[in-house]
Design a protein around this motif. Structure first.
Motif, mmCIF file in Angstrom:
data_model
loop_
_atom_site.group_PDB
_atom_site.id
_atom_site.type_symbol
_atom_site.label_atom_id
_atom_site.label_comp_id
_atom_site.label_asym_id
_atom_site.label_seq_id
_atom_site.Cartn_x
_atom_site.Cartn_y
_atom_site.Cartn_z
ATOM 1 N N ARG A 293 -6.977 0.124 11.756
ATOM 2 C CA ARG A 293 -6.717 -0.278 10.379
ATOM 3 C C ARG A 293 -6.484 0.902 9.447
ATOM 4 N NH1 ARG A 293 -10.999 -4.230 7.631
ATOM 5 N NH2 ARG A 293 -10.572 -5.265 9.621
ATOM 6 N N GLU A 294 -7.392 1.863 9.444
ATOM 7 C CA GLU A 294 -7.284 2.976 8.508
ATOM 8 C C GLU A 294 -6.081 3.859 8.807
ATOM 9 O OE1 GLU A 294 -10.872 5.142 8.208
ATOM 10 O OE2 GLU A 294 -12.075 3.427 7.561
ATOM 11 N N VAL A 295 -5.910 4.222 10.086
ATOM 12 C CA VAL A 295 -4.805 5.101 10.454
ATOM 13 C C VAL A 295 -3.454 4.416 10.202
ATOM 14 C CG1 VAL A 295 -3.681 6.330 12.342
ATOM 15 C CG2 VAL A 295 -6.171 6.379 12.127
ATOM 16 N N ALA A 296 -3.346 3.144 10.627
ATOM 17 C CA ALA A 296 -2.088 2.423 10.459
ATOM 18 C C ALA A 296 -1.748 2.227 8.989
ATOM 19 C CB ALA A 296 -2.156 1.081 11.175
ATOM 20 N N ALA A 297 -2.725 1.846 8.181
ATOM 21 C CA ALA A 297 -2.467 1.630 6.756
ATOM 22 C C ALA A 297 -2.012 2.916 6.087
ATOM 23 C CB ALA A 297 -3.720 1.088 6.073
ATOM 24 N N ARG A 298 -2.657 4.015 6.419
ATOM 25 C CA ARG A 298 -2.281 5.298 5.815
ATOM 26 C C ARG A 298 -0.881 5.727 6.264
ATOM 27 N NH1 ARG A 298 -6.661 7.464 6.765
ATOM 28 N NH2 ARG A 298 -6.211 8.482 8.766
ATOM 29 N N SER A 299 -0.569 5.539 7.549
ATOM 30 C CA SER A 299 0.747 5.926 8.058
ATOM 31 C C SER A 299 1.852 5.065 7.456
ATOM 32 C CB SER A 299 0.774 5.809 9.581
ATOM 33 O OG SER A 299 -0.172 6.682 10.177
ATOM 34 N N ILE A 300 1.582 3.769 7.310
ATOM 35 C CA ILE A 300 2.583 2.861 6.742
ATOM 36 C C ILE A 300 2.874 3.226 5.285
ATOM 37 C CG2 ILE A 300 2.965 0.472 6.018
ATOM 38 C CD1 ILE A 300 1.511 -0.354 8.626
ATOM 39 N N GLU A 301 1.828 3.482 4.509
ATOM 40 C CA GLU A 301 2.034 3.842 3.112
ATOM 41 C C GLU A 301 2.809 5.153 2.996
ATOM 42 O OE1 GLU A 301 -1.183 3.718 0.467
ATOM 43 O OE2 GLU A 301 -1.836 1.705 1.015
ATOM 44 N N ARG A 302 2.529 6.110 3.868
ATOM 45 C CA ARG A 302 3.262 7.385 3.826
ATOM 46 C C ARG A 302 4.728 7.189 4.205
ATOM 47 N NH1 ARG A 302 0.925 11.709 7.427
ATOM 48 N NH2 ARG A 302 2.472 12.958 6.286
ATOM 49 N N LEU A 303 4.987 6.354 5.201
ATOM 50 C CA LEU A 303 6.368 6.121 5.627
ATOM 51 C C LEU A 303 7.171 5.419 4.541
ATOM 52 C CD1 LEU A 303 8.532 6.233 7.837
ATOM 53 C CD2 LEU A 303 7.612 4.078 8.731
ATOM 54 N N LEU A 304 6.517 4.509 3.802
ATOM 55 C CA LEU A 304 7.225 3.719 2.805
ATOM 56 C C LEU A 304 7.193 4.343 1.415
ATOM 57 C CD1 LEU A 304 6.157 0.098 3.809
ATOM 58 C CD2 LEU A 304 8.271 1.309 4.373
ATOM 59 N N ALA A 305 6.436 5.422 1.237
ATOM 60 C CA ALA A 305 6.326 6.031 -0.095
ATOM 61 C C ALA A 305 7.679 6.502 -0.598
ATOM 62 C CB ALA A 305 5.324 7.187 -0.054
ATOM 63 N N ASP A 306 8.463 7.115 0.274
ATOM 64 C CA ASP A 306 9.794 7.593 -0.103
ATOM 65 C C ASP A 306 10.706 7.449 1.109
ATOM 66 O OD1 ASP A 306 12.061 8.777 -1.037
ATOM 67 O OD2 ASP A 306 11.169 10.757 -1.403
ATOM 68 N N PRO A 307 11.494 6.366 1.181
ATOM 69 C CA PRO A 307 12.349 6.135 2.352
ATOM 70 C C PRO A 307 13.364 7.247 2.598
ATOM 71 C CG PRO A 307 12.196 4.150 0.988
ATOM 72 C CD PRO A 307 11.590 5.269 0.208
ATOM 73 N N ALA A 308 13.622 8.062 1.585
ATOM 74 C CA ALA A 308 14.589 9.147 1.761
ATOM 75 C C ALA A 308 13.969 10.364 2.443
ATOM 76 C CB ALA A 308 15.171 9.560 0.414
ATOM 77 N N ARG A 309 12.636 10.392 2.518
ATOM 78 C CA ARG A 309 11.941 11.520 3.136
ATOM 79 C C ARG A 309 10.897 10.991 4.112
ATOM 80 N NH1 ARG A 309 10.559 16.106 -1.422
ATOM 81 N NH2 ARG A 309 12.699 16.740 -1.886
#
Length: 419
Positions: A293-309
C-alpha cells in the motif's frame, strides 16, 4: 507590513517658494500672496500624516481546508483597525487559488474603518480536486489625501486540499486467491449470504444455522460469498488530443483523469487489491501492479505528479510512449483495466475493445469536459456515442461531472452495472 509616504505635496511647496521669491524680486504683492495657496496645499499634506505602523491587522479564514470535490468553501479575508485613528480608505484584495472558480461574493472589498472596526472580503469557492495554494491577502490603508499608505499582508497559509473518498469502485469478478473485497460466486468465508448446505464434520461452529436446528433438529451450515483481491491497472489518458477545459479557470481533463486515478488507487489499495498505473501520452510509462500500500501509493503519486517527467528511479515496465496493444502484452493475465479518459476521440474505445478481446474487463471513468457552447454540445453528443459503444461491448462507463464527487459517479455507474 510596509509604510510608504508619497511626495505629491512637493510640487505645492515648490510653487509656493517660487511665488514668494518672484514676489520679492519683482516687488509684486499679488505674486507674493499667491505663494500662500501653495503653502496651504503643502501644509494640508503634512497635517494629514500617515497611518501608524501596526494599526492594520489582516487575517484569512477558510471554512474547510479539506473539502470534498464539488463542495462550496467560504473564505473570509478580514482587516481590523487596531489603532487609535480613523482609516478613511481601506482596500482588501485576496489572491485566490489558480484554477478554482469563485461562485459567490468577491475577493475584493473597500471602505472606511474607525478604531476597532473591521472590513471583510467574503467569497465562496467551488472545490476542485488537488492541492490549491492561496496567494497573499493584501490590505492597504491610505490617508484621506493619499499621501500616506500602510500595507499589510496575510500569507498563503495551508493549501486547500480537495479529495473525495467514499464508495469503492465496483470491480468485475476476475480475482486471485488473496483475500480482498470483490464478491465472487464461490461459496466460503465472507459477509454476503450464498447458500445453505448439510453440516459436514469440521465446519466452523459460527457458521451453523442454529435457528434451523432449533426448528427442525437438523444441522446445516451457512455459506457466504467469498471475497478475494483483484489486480487492477489504471490507465490515465493525458494525450494532447484528450486535454479539454470546460470553462476558464477550471482543471483540464488531463488533470482530472490524474486526480481520479490517484483517488481510485488509494481506495483499491486500502482493500488489498494489487494496483498499477499506465500513463497514456506525454512521457508515458507503466508501473506494474503492487499490493504494497505505502510503496504503491507513493510511486503512483510520483508517476502522475507530472506526466511530462517520469522519475528515473521508478521501477517501470514500460518507459516512453506506448500503444494499447503494447500494454496488453505486459498486463497480468487476471488484470482488470480502469481507464480514466474524457473520451475526446475514438482511440479509448478502440483500446478498450483490444483489452477486452484479450480477456481484461474494462471500466471507464470519464470526466466530462463539455461546456455550454455550441462546440461543447457537439462534443458532448460524440462523447455519449462513444460511451454507448463501450457499454455495447460490455465495458462499464462512469460518467463523471467535475461538479460532483467522484464517488457519486462511481456509485451511479455501479447501480447501473448491477442490473
Amino acid at each position: 507590513m510596509s509604510v510608504r509616504t508619497r511626495s505629491r505635496w512637493l510640487p505645492g511647496l515648490l510653487a509656493a517658494l517660487a511665488c514668494a521669491f518672484g514676489g520679492v524680486v519683482f516687488g509684486d504683492p499679488v505674486v507674493f500672496l499667491a505663494s500662500g495657496v501653495g503653502l496651504a496645499y503643502a501644509a494640508y499634506g503634512a497635517v494629514a500624516g500617515e497611518p501608524a505602523p501596526g494599526s492594520l491587522v489582516v487575517e484569512r479564514r477558510v471554512s474547510d481546508e479539506e473539502p470534498r470535490a464539488g463542495d462550496d468553501v467560504r473564505v473570509v479575508c478580514e482587516a481590523v483597525n487596531a489603532g487609535d485613528t480613523h482609516l478613511p480608505d481601506v482596500r482588501i484584495v485576496d489572491e485566490t487559488p489558480e484554477g478554482v472558480a469563485v461562485v459567490d461574493g468577491s475577493p475584493r472589498a473597500g471602505g472606511t474603518l474607525a478604531p476597532g472596526e473591521s472590513l471583510a472580503a467574503a467569497y465562496t469557492l467551488r472545490a476542485r480536486r488537488g492541492d490549491h495554494e492561496f496567494g497573499e491577502c493584501v490590505a492597504v490603508a491610505r490617508t484621506l489625501t493619499g499621501a500616506g499608505e500602510l500595507r499589510e499582508t496575510a500569507g498563503g497559509g495551508d493549501p486547500l486540499t480537495v479529495r473525495s473518498g467514499g464508495d469503492a469502485l465496483a470491480l468485475r469478478e476476475q480475482t486471485e486467491s488473496a483475500v480482498g473485497r470483490v464478491e465472487t460466486d464461490d461459496a466460503g468465508e465472507g459477509v454476503a449470504f450464498h447458500s445453505v448446505r448439510a453440516y459436514q464434520h469440521g465446519d466452523p461452529v459460527k457458521r451453523v444455522d442454529w435457528r434451523r436446528f432449533a426448528r427442525t433438529g437438523e444441522l446445516s451450515t451457512v455459506e457466504y460469498r467469498e471475497e478475494r483481491a483483484a489486480t487492477v491497472v489504471l490507465v490515465v489518458d493525458v494525450r494532447g488530443e484528450s486535454r479539454r477545459v470546460r470553462a476558464p479557470g477550471e482543471s483540464d481533463t488531463g488533470r482530472l483523469s490524474r486526480d481520479a486515478a490517484v483517488e481510485l488507487a488509494g481506495e483499491l489499495l486500502s482493500r488489498n487489491d494489487a494496483v498499477g498505473v499506465a500513463v497514456w501520452g506525454a512521457a508515458g510509462g507503466y508501473l506494474p501492479p503492487s499490493r504494497d500500500r505505502e510503496v504503491a501509493a507513493r510511486s503512483i503519486e510520483r508517476l502522475l505528479a507530472d506526466p511530462a517527467r517520469v522519475p528515473e528511479d521508478l521501477d517501470l515496465r514500460l518507459r516512453g510512449l506506448w500503444q494499447p496493444d503494447t500494454l496488453t502484452r505486459h498486463l497480468p493475465g487476471n488484470a482488470q483495466v480502469v481507464c480514466c479518459t474524457p473520451l475526446a476521440d475514438d482511440r479509448p474505445v478502440e483500446a478498450a475493445e483490444t483489452w477486452m478481446a484479450h480477456g481484461h474487463p474494462v471500466t471507464v471513468v470519464s470526466p466530462d469536459p463539455a461546456g455550454d457552447s455550441h462546440g461543447g454540445r457537439v462534443a458532448a453528443l460524440e462523447r455519449r456515442r462513444r460511451a454507448r459503444e463501450l457499454r455495447g461491448f460490455g465495458a462499464r462507463v462512469a460518467d463523471w461531472s467535475p461538479d460532483e464527487p467522484l464517488a457519486g459517479a462511481v456509485a451511479r455507474a455501479g447501480t447501473r452495472w448491477s442490473r
